[in-house]
Design an enzyme around this catalytic site. Sequence first.
Site, PDB file in Angstrom:
ATOM      1  N   SER A 185      19.341  48.349 -10.271  1.00  0.00           N
ATOM      2  CA  SER A 185      19.874  48.984 -11.454  1.00  0.00           C
ATOM      3  C   SER A 185      21.267  47.952 -11.989  1.00  0.00           C
ATOM      4  O   SER A 185      22.532  47.177 -11.518  1.00  0.00           O
ATOM      5  CB  SER A 185      21.132  50.301 -10.396  1.00  0.00           C
ATOM      6  OG  SER A 185      21.972  50.404 -11.252  1.00  0.00           O
ATOM      7  N   HIS A 245      22.495  37.113 -16.217  1.00  0.00           N
ATOM      8  CA  HIS A 245      21.810  38.459 -15.445  1.00  0.00           C
ATOM      9  C   HIS A 245      20.144  38.733 -16.267  1.00  0.00           C
ATOM     10  O   HIS A 245      19.686  37.793 -16.816  1.00  0.00           O
ATOM     11  CB  HIS A 245      22.458  39.695 -15.817  1.00  0.00           C
ATOM     12  CG  HIS A 245      23.600  39.483 -14.879  1.00  0.00           C
ATOM     13  ND1 HIS A 245      24.565  40.936 -14.408  1.00  0.00           N
ATOM     14  CD2 HIS A 245      24.515  38.754 -14.477  1.00  0.00           C
ATOM     15  CE1 HIS A 245      25.048  40.847 -13.908  1.00  0.00           C
ATOM     16  NE2 HIS A 245      25.887  39.193 -13.574  1.00  0.00           N
ATOM     17  N   ASN A 270      17.965  37.050 -13.214  1.00  0.00           N
ATOM     18  CA  ASN A 270      18.700  36.051 -12.937  1.00  0.00           C
ATOM     19  C   ASN A 270      19.080  34.667 -12.679  1.00  0.00           C
ATOM     20  O   ASN A 270      18.686  34.384 -11.435  1.00  0.00           O
ATOM     21  CB  ASN A 270      19.918  37.353 -11.425  1.00  0.00           C
ATOM     22  CG  ASN A 270      21.138  36.287 -11.521  1.00  0.00           C
ATOM     23  OD1 ASN A 270      21.667  35.672 -11.422  1.00  0.00           O
ATOM     24  ND2 ASN A 270      21.697  37.214 -11.977  1.00  0.00           N
ATOM     25  N   GLU A 282      18.680  40.810 -16.988  1.00  0.00           N
ATOM     26  CA  GLU A 282      18.876  41.812 -17.936  1.00  0.00           C
ATOM     27  C   GLU A 282      18.593  41.303 -18.951  1.00  0.00           C
ATOM     28  O   GLU A 282      17.598  41.177 -20.475  1.00  0.00           O
ATOM     29  CB  GLU A 282      18.996  43.175 -17.665  1.00  0.00           C
ATOM     30  CG  GLU A 282      18.385  44.179 -17.262  1.00  0.00           C
ATOM     31  CD  GLU A 282      19.623  43.914 -15.298  1.00  0.00           C
ATOM     32  OE1 GLU A 282      19.721  44.279 -14.569  1.00  0.00           O
ATOM     33  OE2 GLU A 282      20.122  42.608 -15.604  1.00  0.00           O
ATOM     34  N   CYS A 284      24.893  44.492 -18.648  1.00  0.00           N
ATOM     35  CA  CYS A 284      23.348  44.623 -19.280  1.00  0.00           C
ATOM     36  C   CYS A 284      23.257  46.078 -19.344  1.00  0.00           C
ATOM     37  O   CYS A 284      22.322  46.073 -20.563  1.00  0.00           O
ATOM     38  CB  CYS A 284      22.975  44.242 -18.191  1.00  0.00           C
ATOM     39  SG  CYS A 284      22.884  43.165 -17.519  1.00  0.00           S
ATOM     40  N   CYS A 304      24.094  46.349 -14.445  1.00  0.00           N
ATOM     41  CA  CYS A 304      25.032  46.397 -14.218  1.00  0.00           C
ATOM     42  C   CYS A 304      26.196  47.488 -14.997  1.00  0.00           C
ATOM     43  O   CYS A 304      25.116  47.265 -16.391  1.00  0.00           O
ATOM     44  CB  CYS A 304      25.895  45.234 -14.046  1.00  0.00           C
ATOM     45  SG  CYS A 304      26.203  43.871 -15.400  1.00  0.00           S
ATOM     46  N   ASP A 364      28.733  37.467  -8.166  1.00  0.00           N
ATOM     47  CA  ASP A 364      27.854  38.213  -9.001  1.00  0.00           C
ATOM     48  C   ASP A 364      28.687  39.538  -9.314  1.00  0.00           C
ATOM     49  O   ASP A 364      27.753  39.732 -10.816  1.00  0.00           O
ATOM     50  CB  ASP A 364      25.839  37.762  -8.701  1.00  0.00           C
ATOM     51  CG  ASP A 364      25.478  37.880  -9.672  1.00  0.00           C
ATOM     52  OD1 ASP A 364      24.675  37.235 -10.689  1.00  0.00           O
ATOM     53  OD2 ASP A 364      24.784  39.384  -9.812  1.00  0.00           O
TER      54      ASP A 364
END
Length: 148
Positions: A80, A53, A42, A55, A85, A82, A145
């Site tokens: 996990s 982010h 991130n 990912e 992503c 979002c 975030d």
Amino acid sequence: MTDHQHFLNAAIDEAKKGRASGGIPIGSVLVIDGKIVGRGHNQRVQHGSAIRHAEMDCLEAAGRLSAADYQRATIYSTLSPCDMCSGAILLYGIPTVIVGENRTFKGPEAYVRSRGVAVDVLDDATCVAMMEQFIEAEPTLWNEDIGE
């Protein structure tokens, strides 16, 4: 050590880099045929970005790949993914997501599964502790975030 743990550890290393540089401790790696082809963490704070982010940063670092490459890929994330992503995962047809933890934040895992993606949550103690410590220390940044 399982293969999953090896790759999750690489994502954890990315998360630690993110935190050490003033950001949010979430990391990700993209694996194809047993090899890491992209790493990210991130970087919303570091780059003043709305979309960096872990990912997304990881996918950016991997560069342009063919559809066949994405269809053989597994993405690892310490947290996990979002909605944004998860959308990228669906867009590129990545068939497998390995999640370090989803206690501190749970993205749209059920929806991603309903679209045919295998989502495996490892409930890794290191990932949980890293996020709990961060959320306690930086609640305002964390809420920013996740869009709260």
